[in-house]
Design a protein around this motif. Sequence first.
Motif, PDB file in Angstrom:
ATOM      1  N   GLU A 113       0.826  -1.216   0.000  1.00  0.00           N
ATOM      2  CA  GLU A 113       0.000   0.000   0.000  1.00  0.00           C
ATOM      3  C   GLU A 113       0.862   1.269   0.000  1.00  0.00           C
ATOM      4  O   GLU A 113       0.320   2.371  -0.032  1.00  0.00           O
ATOM      5  CB  GLU A 113      -0.899   0.016   1.238  1.00  0.00           C
ATOM      6  CG  GLU A 113      -1.880  -1.157   1.310  1.00  0.00           C
ATOM      7  CD  GLU A 113      -3.041  -1.010   0.348  1.00  0.00           C
ATOM      8  OE1 GLU A 113      -3.159   0.030  -0.316  1.00  0.00           O
ATOM      9  OE2 GLU A 113      -3.856  -1.948   0.295  1.00  0.00           O
ATOM     10  N   TYR A 114       2.166   1.130   0.011  1.00  0.00           N
ATOM     11  CA  TYR A 114       3.079   2.269   0.094  1.00  0.00           C
ATOM     12  C   TYR A 114       3.894   2.361  -1.191  1.00  0.00           C
ATOM     13  O   TYR A 114       4.397   1.340  -1.691  1.00  0.00           O
ATOM     14  CB  TYR A 114       4.011   2.124   1.305  1.00  0.00           C
ATOM     15  CG  TYR A 114       3.258   2.195   2.618  1.00  0.00           C
ATOM     16  CD1 TYR A 114       2.593   1.086   3.119  1.00  0.00           C
ATOM     17  CD2 TYR A 114       3.205   3.379   3.339  1.00  0.00           C
ATOM     18  CE1 TYR A 114       1.887   1.148   4.304  1.00  0.00           C
ATOM     19  CE2 TYR A 114       2.516   3.456   4.539  1.00  0.00           C
ATOM     20  CZ  TYR A 114       1.854   2.337   5.015  1.00  0.00           C
ATOM     21  OH  TYR A 114       1.153   2.412   6.192  1.00  0.00           O
ATOM     22  N   ASP A 115       4.049   3.576  -1.708  1.00  0.00           N
ATOM     23  CA  ASP A 115       4.743   3.686  -2.988  1.00  0.00           C
ATOM     24  C   ASP A 115       6.025   4.494  -2.955  1.00  0.00           C
ATOM     25  O   ASP A 115       6.809   4.418  -3.895  1.00  0.00           O
ATOM     26  CB  ASP A 115       3.798   4.242  -4.077  1.00  0.00           C
ATOM     27  CG  ASP A 115       3.214   5.598  -3.720  1.00  0.00           C
ATOM     28  OD1 ASP A 115       2.443   6.128  -4.540  1.00  0.00           O
ATOM     29  OD2 ASP A 115       3.514   6.126  -2.628  1.00  0.00           O
ATOM     30  N   TYR A 116       6.250   5.285  -1.932  1.00  0.00           N
ATOM     31  CA  TYR A 116       7.532   5.980  -1.806  1.00  0.00           C
ATOM     32  C   TYR A 116       8.227   5.441  -0.556  1.00  0.00           C
ATOM     33  O   TYR A 116       7.610   5.330   0.502  1.00  0.00           O
ATOM     34  CB  TYR A 116       7.347   7.492  -1.659  1.00  0.00           C
ATOM     35  CG  TYR A 116       7.004   8.200  -2.948  1.00  0.00           C
ATOM     36  CD1 TYR A 116       5.704   8.593  -3.225  1.00  0.00           C
ATOM     37  CD2 TYR A 116       7.997   8.455  -3.903  1.00  0.00           C
ATOM     38  CE1 TYR A 116       5.389   9.230  -4.406  1.00  0.00           C
ATOM     39  CE2 TYR A 116       7.687   9.105  -5.088  1.00  0.00           C
ATOM     40  CZ  TYR A 116       6.379   9.491  -5.333  1.00  0.00           C
ATOM     41  OH  TYR A 116       6.069  10.118  -6.504  1.00  0.00           O
ATOM     42  N   TRP A 117       9.508   5.134  -0.728  1.00  0.00           N
ATOM     43  CA  TRP A 117      10.288   4.543   0.363  1.00  0.00           C
ATOM     44  C   TRP A 117      11.592   5.305   0.550  1.00  0.00           C
ATOM     45  O   TRP A 117      12.207   5.757  -0.422  1.00  0.00           O
ATOM     46  CB  TRP A 117      10.615   3.080   0.063  1.00  0.00           C
ATOM     47  CG  TRP A 117       9.428   2.187   0.111  1.00  0.00           C
ATOM     48  CD1 TRP A 117       8.490   2.019  -0.874  1.00  0.00           C
ATOM     49  CD2 TRP A 117       9.039   1.342   1.191  1.00  0.00           C
ATOM     50  NE1 TRP A 117       7.536   1.115  -0.456  1.00  0.00           N
ATOM     51  CE2 TRP A 117       7.857   0.677   0.794  1.00  0.00           C
ATOM     52  CE3 TRP A 117       9.571   1.060   2.446  1.00  0.00           C
ATOM     53  CZ2 TRP A 117       7.197  -0.237   1.624  1.00  0.00           C
ATOM     54  CZ3 TRP A 117       8.924   0.157   3.266  1.00  0.00           C
ATOM     55  CH2 TRP A 117       7.751  -0.476   2.855  1.00  0.00           C
ATOM     56  N   GLY A 118      12.007   5.404   1.808  1.00  0.00           N
ATOM     57  CA  GLY A 118      13.317   5.950   2.085  1.00  0.00           C
ATOM     58  C   GLY A 118      14.385   4.888   1.904  1.00  0.00           C
ATOM     59  O   GLY A 118      14.092   3.723   1.609  1.00  0.00           O
ATOM     60  N   GLN A 119      15.632   5.280   2.121  1.00  0.00           N
ATOM     61  CA  GLN A 119      16.753   4.365   1.915  1.00  0.00           C
ATOM     62  C   GLN A 119      17.053   3.531   3.155  1.00  0.00           C
ATOM     63  O   GLN A 119      17.810   2.567   3.092  1.00  0.00           O
ATOM     64  CB  GLN A 119      18.004   5.154   1.499  1.00  0.00           C
ATOM     65  CG  GLN A 119      18.800   5.774   2.653  1.00  0.00           C
ATOM     66  CD  GLN A 119      18.082   6.905   3.361  1.00  0.00           C
ATOM     67  OE1 GLN A 119      17.112   7.459   2.856  1.00  0.00           O
ATOM     68  NE2 GLN A 119      18.561   7.248   4.549  1.00  0.00           N
ATOM     69  N   GLY A 120      16.456   3.928   4.272  1.00  0.00           N
ATOM     70  CA  GLY A 120      16.632   3.167   5.498  1.00  0.00           C
ATOM     71  C   GLY A 120      17.712   3.729   6.401  1.00  0.00           C
ATOM     72  O   GLY A 120      18.655   4.380   5.947  1.00  0.00           O
ATOM     73  N   THR A 121      17.559   3.460   7.685  1.00  0.00           N
ATOM     74  CA  THR A 121      18.572   3.824   8.666  1.00  0.00           C
ATOM     75  C   THR A 121      18.789   2.640   9.596  1.00  0.00           C
ATOM     76  O   THR A 121      17.836   1.983  10.024  1.00  0.00           O
ATOM     77  CB  THR A 121      18.142   5.088   9.460  1.00  0.00           C
ATOM     78  OG1 THR A 121      19.207   5.491  10.330  1.00  0.00           O
ATOM     79  CG2 THR A 121      16.890   4.855  10.282  1.00  0.00           C
ATOM     80  N   GLN A 122      20.052   2.360   9.867  1.00  0.00           N
ATOM     81  CA  GLN A 122      20.404   1.181  10.659  1.00  0.00           C
ATOM     82  C   GLN A 122      20.217   1.450  12.148  1.00  0.00           C
ATOM     83  O   GLN A 122      20.696   2.453  12.672  1.00  0.00           O
ATOM     84  CB  GLN A 122      21.854   0.767  10.391  1.00  0.00           C
ATOM     85  CG  GLN A 122      22.354  -0.389  11.234  1.00  0.00           C
ATOM     86  CD  GLN A 122      21.714  -1.714  10.844  1.00  0.00           C
ATOM     87  OE1 GLN A 122      21.640  -2.052   9.675  1.00  0.00           O
ATOM     88  NE2 GLN A 122      21.261  -2.475  11.845  1.00  0.00           N
ATOM     89  N   VAL A 123      19.543   0.543  12.808  1.00  0.00           N
ATOM     90  CA  VAL A 123      19.417   0.561  14.263  1.00  0.00           C
ATOM     91  C   VAL A 123      20.029  -0.725  14.791  1.00  0.00           C
ATOM     92  O   VAL A 123      19.633  -1.831  14.378  1.00  0.00           O
ATOM     93  CB  VAL A 123      17.944   0.661  14.701  1.00  0.00           C
ATOM     94  CG1 VAL A 123      17.811   0.469  16.209  1.00  0.00           C
ATOM     95  CG2 VAL A 123      17.357   2.003  14.282  1.00  0.00           C
ATOM     96  N   THR A 124      21.003  -0.587  15.669  1.00  0.00           N
ATOM     97  CA  THR A 124      21.661  -1.744  16.263  1.00  0.00           C
ATOM     98  C   THR A 124      21.561  -1.632  17.778  1.00  0.00           C
ATOM     99  O   THR A 124      21.977  -0.624  18.354  1.00  0.00           O
ATOM    100  CB  THR A 124      23.133  -1.824  15.846  1.00  0.00           C
ATOM    101  OG1 THR A 124      23.214  -1.868  14.411  1.00  0.00           O
ATOM    102  CG2 THR A 124      23.783  -3.077  16.420  1.00  0.00           C
ATOM    103  N   VAL A 125      20.999  -2.658  18.385  1.00  0.00           N
ATOM    104  CA  VAL A 125      20.832  -2.681  19.832  1.00  0.00           C
ATOM    105  C   VAL A 125      21.723  -3.772  20.402  1.00  0.00           C
ATOM    106  O   VAL A 125      21.564  -4.953  20.073  1.00  0.00           O
ATOM    107  CB  VAL A 125      19.363  -2.928  20.227  1.00  0.00           C
ATOM    108  CG1 VAL A 125      19.203  -2.839  21.740  1.00  0.00           C
ATOM    109  CG2 VAL A 125      18.436  -1.940  19.531  1.00  0.00           C
ATOM    110  N   SER A 126      22.663  -3.374  21.232  1.00  0.00           N
ATOM    111  CA  SER A 126      23.595  -4.333  21.819  1.00  0.00           C
ATOM    112  C   SER A 126      23.059  -4.832  23.154  1.00  0.00           C
ATOM    113  O   SER A 126      22.403  -4.101  23.890  1.00  0.00           O
ATOM    114  CB  SER A 126      24.959  -3.693  21.999  1.00  0.00           C
ATOM    115  OG  SER A 126      24.877  -2.612  22.915  1.00  0.00           O
ATOM    116  N   SER A 127      23.399  -6.068  23.462  1.00  0.00           N
ATOM    117  CA  SER A 127      22.904  -6.668  24.712  1.00  0.00           C
ATOM    118  C   SER A 127      23.844  -6.392  25.865  1.00  0.00           C
ATOM    119  O   SER A 127      24.950  -5.904  25.693  1.00  0.00           O
ATOM    120  CB  SER A 127      22.731  -8.169  24.519  1.00  0.00           C
ATOM    121  OG  SER A 127      23.949  -8.751  24.122  1.00  0.00           O
TER     122      SER A 127
END
Length: 127
Positions: A113-127
């Motif tokens: 249902e979505y037609d425009y997308w961003g390039q993304g951003t990385q989220v990293t969660v360390s334990s």
Amino acid sequence: QVQLVESGGGLVQAGGSLRLSCAASGRTFSRNGMGWFRQAPGKEREFVAAINWSGSTTYYKESLKGRFTVSRDNAKNTVYLQMNSLKPEDTAVYYCAADRQKLRVGVRSNPEEYDYWGQGTQVTVSS
């Protein structure tokens, strides 16, 4: 050129918070619902949260309710995703996207249902 640009990702320890932003340029998306999706390595892209064009309706992946909050500022053409109490399993590339239909009352969780997308951003969660 129409663009959605995510920012705010990074490395955070478990229990921490991040606020992602998605800024639109090239046209206004003030009449489009916006969604957040994520994709972890080796996994399919999954729905995270969505907000309708006016901000009156929000919807979340069930397991993220209470930790994630989606909001928008139409004057700034920007959508936000506040992420609290982050867990290692939240590690993924986060994408924002614009609903292909304007002025929809509700929201959609289907990426089709979505037609425009961003390039993304990385989220990293360390334990």
